[in-house]
Scaffold this motif. Structure first.
Motif, PDB file in Angstrom:
ATOM      1  N   ARG A   1      -3.295 -18.541  29.153  1.00  0.00           N
ATOM      2  CA  ARG A   1      -2.585 -17.786  27.760  1.00  0.00           C
ATOM      3  C   ARG A   1      -2.568 -18.681  26.780  1.00  0.00           C
TER       4      ARG A   1
ATOM      5  N   ARG B   1       6.648  -3.438  22.478  1.00  0.00           N
ATOM      6  CA  ARG B   1       5.758  -4.615  22.322  1.00  0.00           C
ATOM      7  C   ARG B   1       6.260  -5.911  23.381  1.00  0.00           C
TER       8      ARG B   1
ATOM      9  N   SER C   1       3.854  -9.816  21.286  1.00  0.00           N
ATOM     10  CA  SER C   1       2.527  -9.145  21.355  1.00  0.00           C
ATOM     11  C   SER C   1       2.124  -8.130  20.192  1.00  0.00           C
TER      12      SER C   1
ATOM     13  N   LEU D   1      -1.786  -7.748  27.157  1.00  0.00           N
ATOM     14  CA  LEU D   1      -0.860  -7.888  26.110  1.00  0.00           C
ATOM     15  C   LEU D   1      -0.597  -9.127  25.412  1.00  0.00           C
ATOM     16  N   LEU D   2      -1.008 -10.314  26.372  1.00  0.00           N
ATOM     17  CA  LEU D   2      -0.733 -11.652  25.852  1.00  0.00           C
ATOM     18  C   LEU D   2      -2.002 -12.215  25.060  1.00  0.00           C
TER      19      LEU D   2
ATOM     20  N   SER E   1      -2.992 -11.151  22.090  1.00  0.00           N
ATOM     21  CA  SER E   1      -2.901 -11.195  20.585  1.00  0.00           C
ATOM     22  C   SER E   1      -1.643 -10.883  20.210  1.00  0.00           C
ATOM     23  N   GLY E   2      -1.308 -11.504  19.080  1.00  0.00           N
ATOM     24  CA  GLY E   2       0.256 -11.457  18.887  1.00  0.00           C
ATOM     25  C   GLY E   2       0.427 -12.576  17.814  1.00  0.00           C
TER      26      GLY E   2
END
Length: 310
Positions: A27, A47, A66, A81-82, A84-85
């Motif tokens: 990640r 999120r 996220s 979910l991890l 992009s953010g």
């Protein structure tokens, strides 16, 4: 022997324990530093926010939020979910005059170590907010990128977890014997800090997606007979000694469980698992639940869903 070998380490890696054929995911959006872990909470709009500490003296606390929202029941979507953010680092400001924070652990005139803070954005997956750093450079040289934006240098921030009852977030700061008295500040009020402390963060609106917060240091660890210790104002004749908080967890009542990693500790006590209420009239009444053998670190803890096993 590869010149970038060191840059391949220092990341959070996610595994899927339900699928033995899955490939672990590195990640990278959570940054590269001396992670103790990453613990998640849902934001108000659904999120995912992951809280992280960099386990090194004078390093920082981080949060990743996220871009996409959690979807109940959709494992395939939620496993992304991890990807992009936004990655943030924290700056904390005390609300007491600087001359009241002298490194001894003496409380300021308002009776608490507390103040406000902000989450400073470092980058998204497509844009860097640090001058002179690309997105890749922020994610590979996260400490150096964070240095550029002026976050607060902490005392070995390790485990960092939200309470499932109140939503407040707690960080174990293990120690920092290298902090000089003149380097003490309100979020790190002792210098040297041999025994560590615990930080409590209240996100604005109780929303893990917020970019501002208030904070308190509810526990300044050590021997309760030591004047530099503090247990949320609770009667110190009724609490147990604690040194080098490392990992934290919560039970269903919102009590904070703290494991330690300080052997051979300067307090002359074995590492242990402690429990302390963080709300109500017993806030700060720290008790020792179990000790471990000499030279052993107390890891975990994990509290089962039915609350019968720690």
């Amino acid at each position: 022997k590869h010149p970038n070998e060191a840059h391949r380490f220092g990341y959070i890696v996610e595994i899927d324990p339900h699928d033995p054929d899955s490939t672990p995911a590195k990640r990278t959006m959570l940054g590269r530093f001396k992670h103790e872990g990453a613990n998640v909470n849902l934001t108000e709009d659904g999120r995912v926010a992951a809280y992280m500490g960099d386990d090194e003296r004078f390093d920082y606390i981080y949060k990743f939020v996220s871009a996409k929202k959690y979807v109940e029941g959709s494992r395939r979507h939620n496993m992304t979910l991890l990807d992009s953010g936004t990655l943030y680092v924290a700056r904390l400001e005390g609300n007491s005059p600087s001359d009241e924070i002298d490194g001894t652990g003496a409380l300021p005139s308002d009776g608490e170590f507390d103040g406000t803070g902000e989450w400073i954005p470092l980058c998204t997956d497509t844009e860097s907010f640090v001058e002179g750093f690309s997105v890749a450079e922020v994610l590979i040289h996260t400490r150096l990128a964070a240095d550029r934006v002026g976050p607060t240098k902490m005392d070995r921030p390790e485990d960092f977890e939200p309470s499932p009852v109140t939503g407040k977030v707690y960080c174990a700061l293990t120690n920092n014997s290298a902090r000089e008295p003149g380097q003490a500040d309100e979020p790190n009020p002792r210098g040297p800090n041999k025994f560590g402390h615990v930080l409590e963060i209240i996100e604005d609106g109780s929303d893990s997606g917020a970019t501002t917060f208030t904070w308190i240091v509810p526990i300044v660890c050590g021997d309760p007979e030591d004047e530099s210790t503090y247990f949320a104002g609770f009667d110190k004749s009724r609490v147990m000694p604690i040194s080098a908080p490392d990992n934290v967890a919560f039970d269903k009542h919102g009590n904070l469980w703290i494991s330690t990693d300080g052997q051979p500790g300067s307090l002359g006590i074995n590492d242990a698992l402690h429990v302390v209420p963080v709300e109500g009239r017993f806030r700060g009444e720290l008790r020792t639940f179990a000790t471990v053998p000499v030279e052993a670190e107390t890891c975990g803890p994990l509290i089962t869903e039915d609350q019968t096993t720690v």
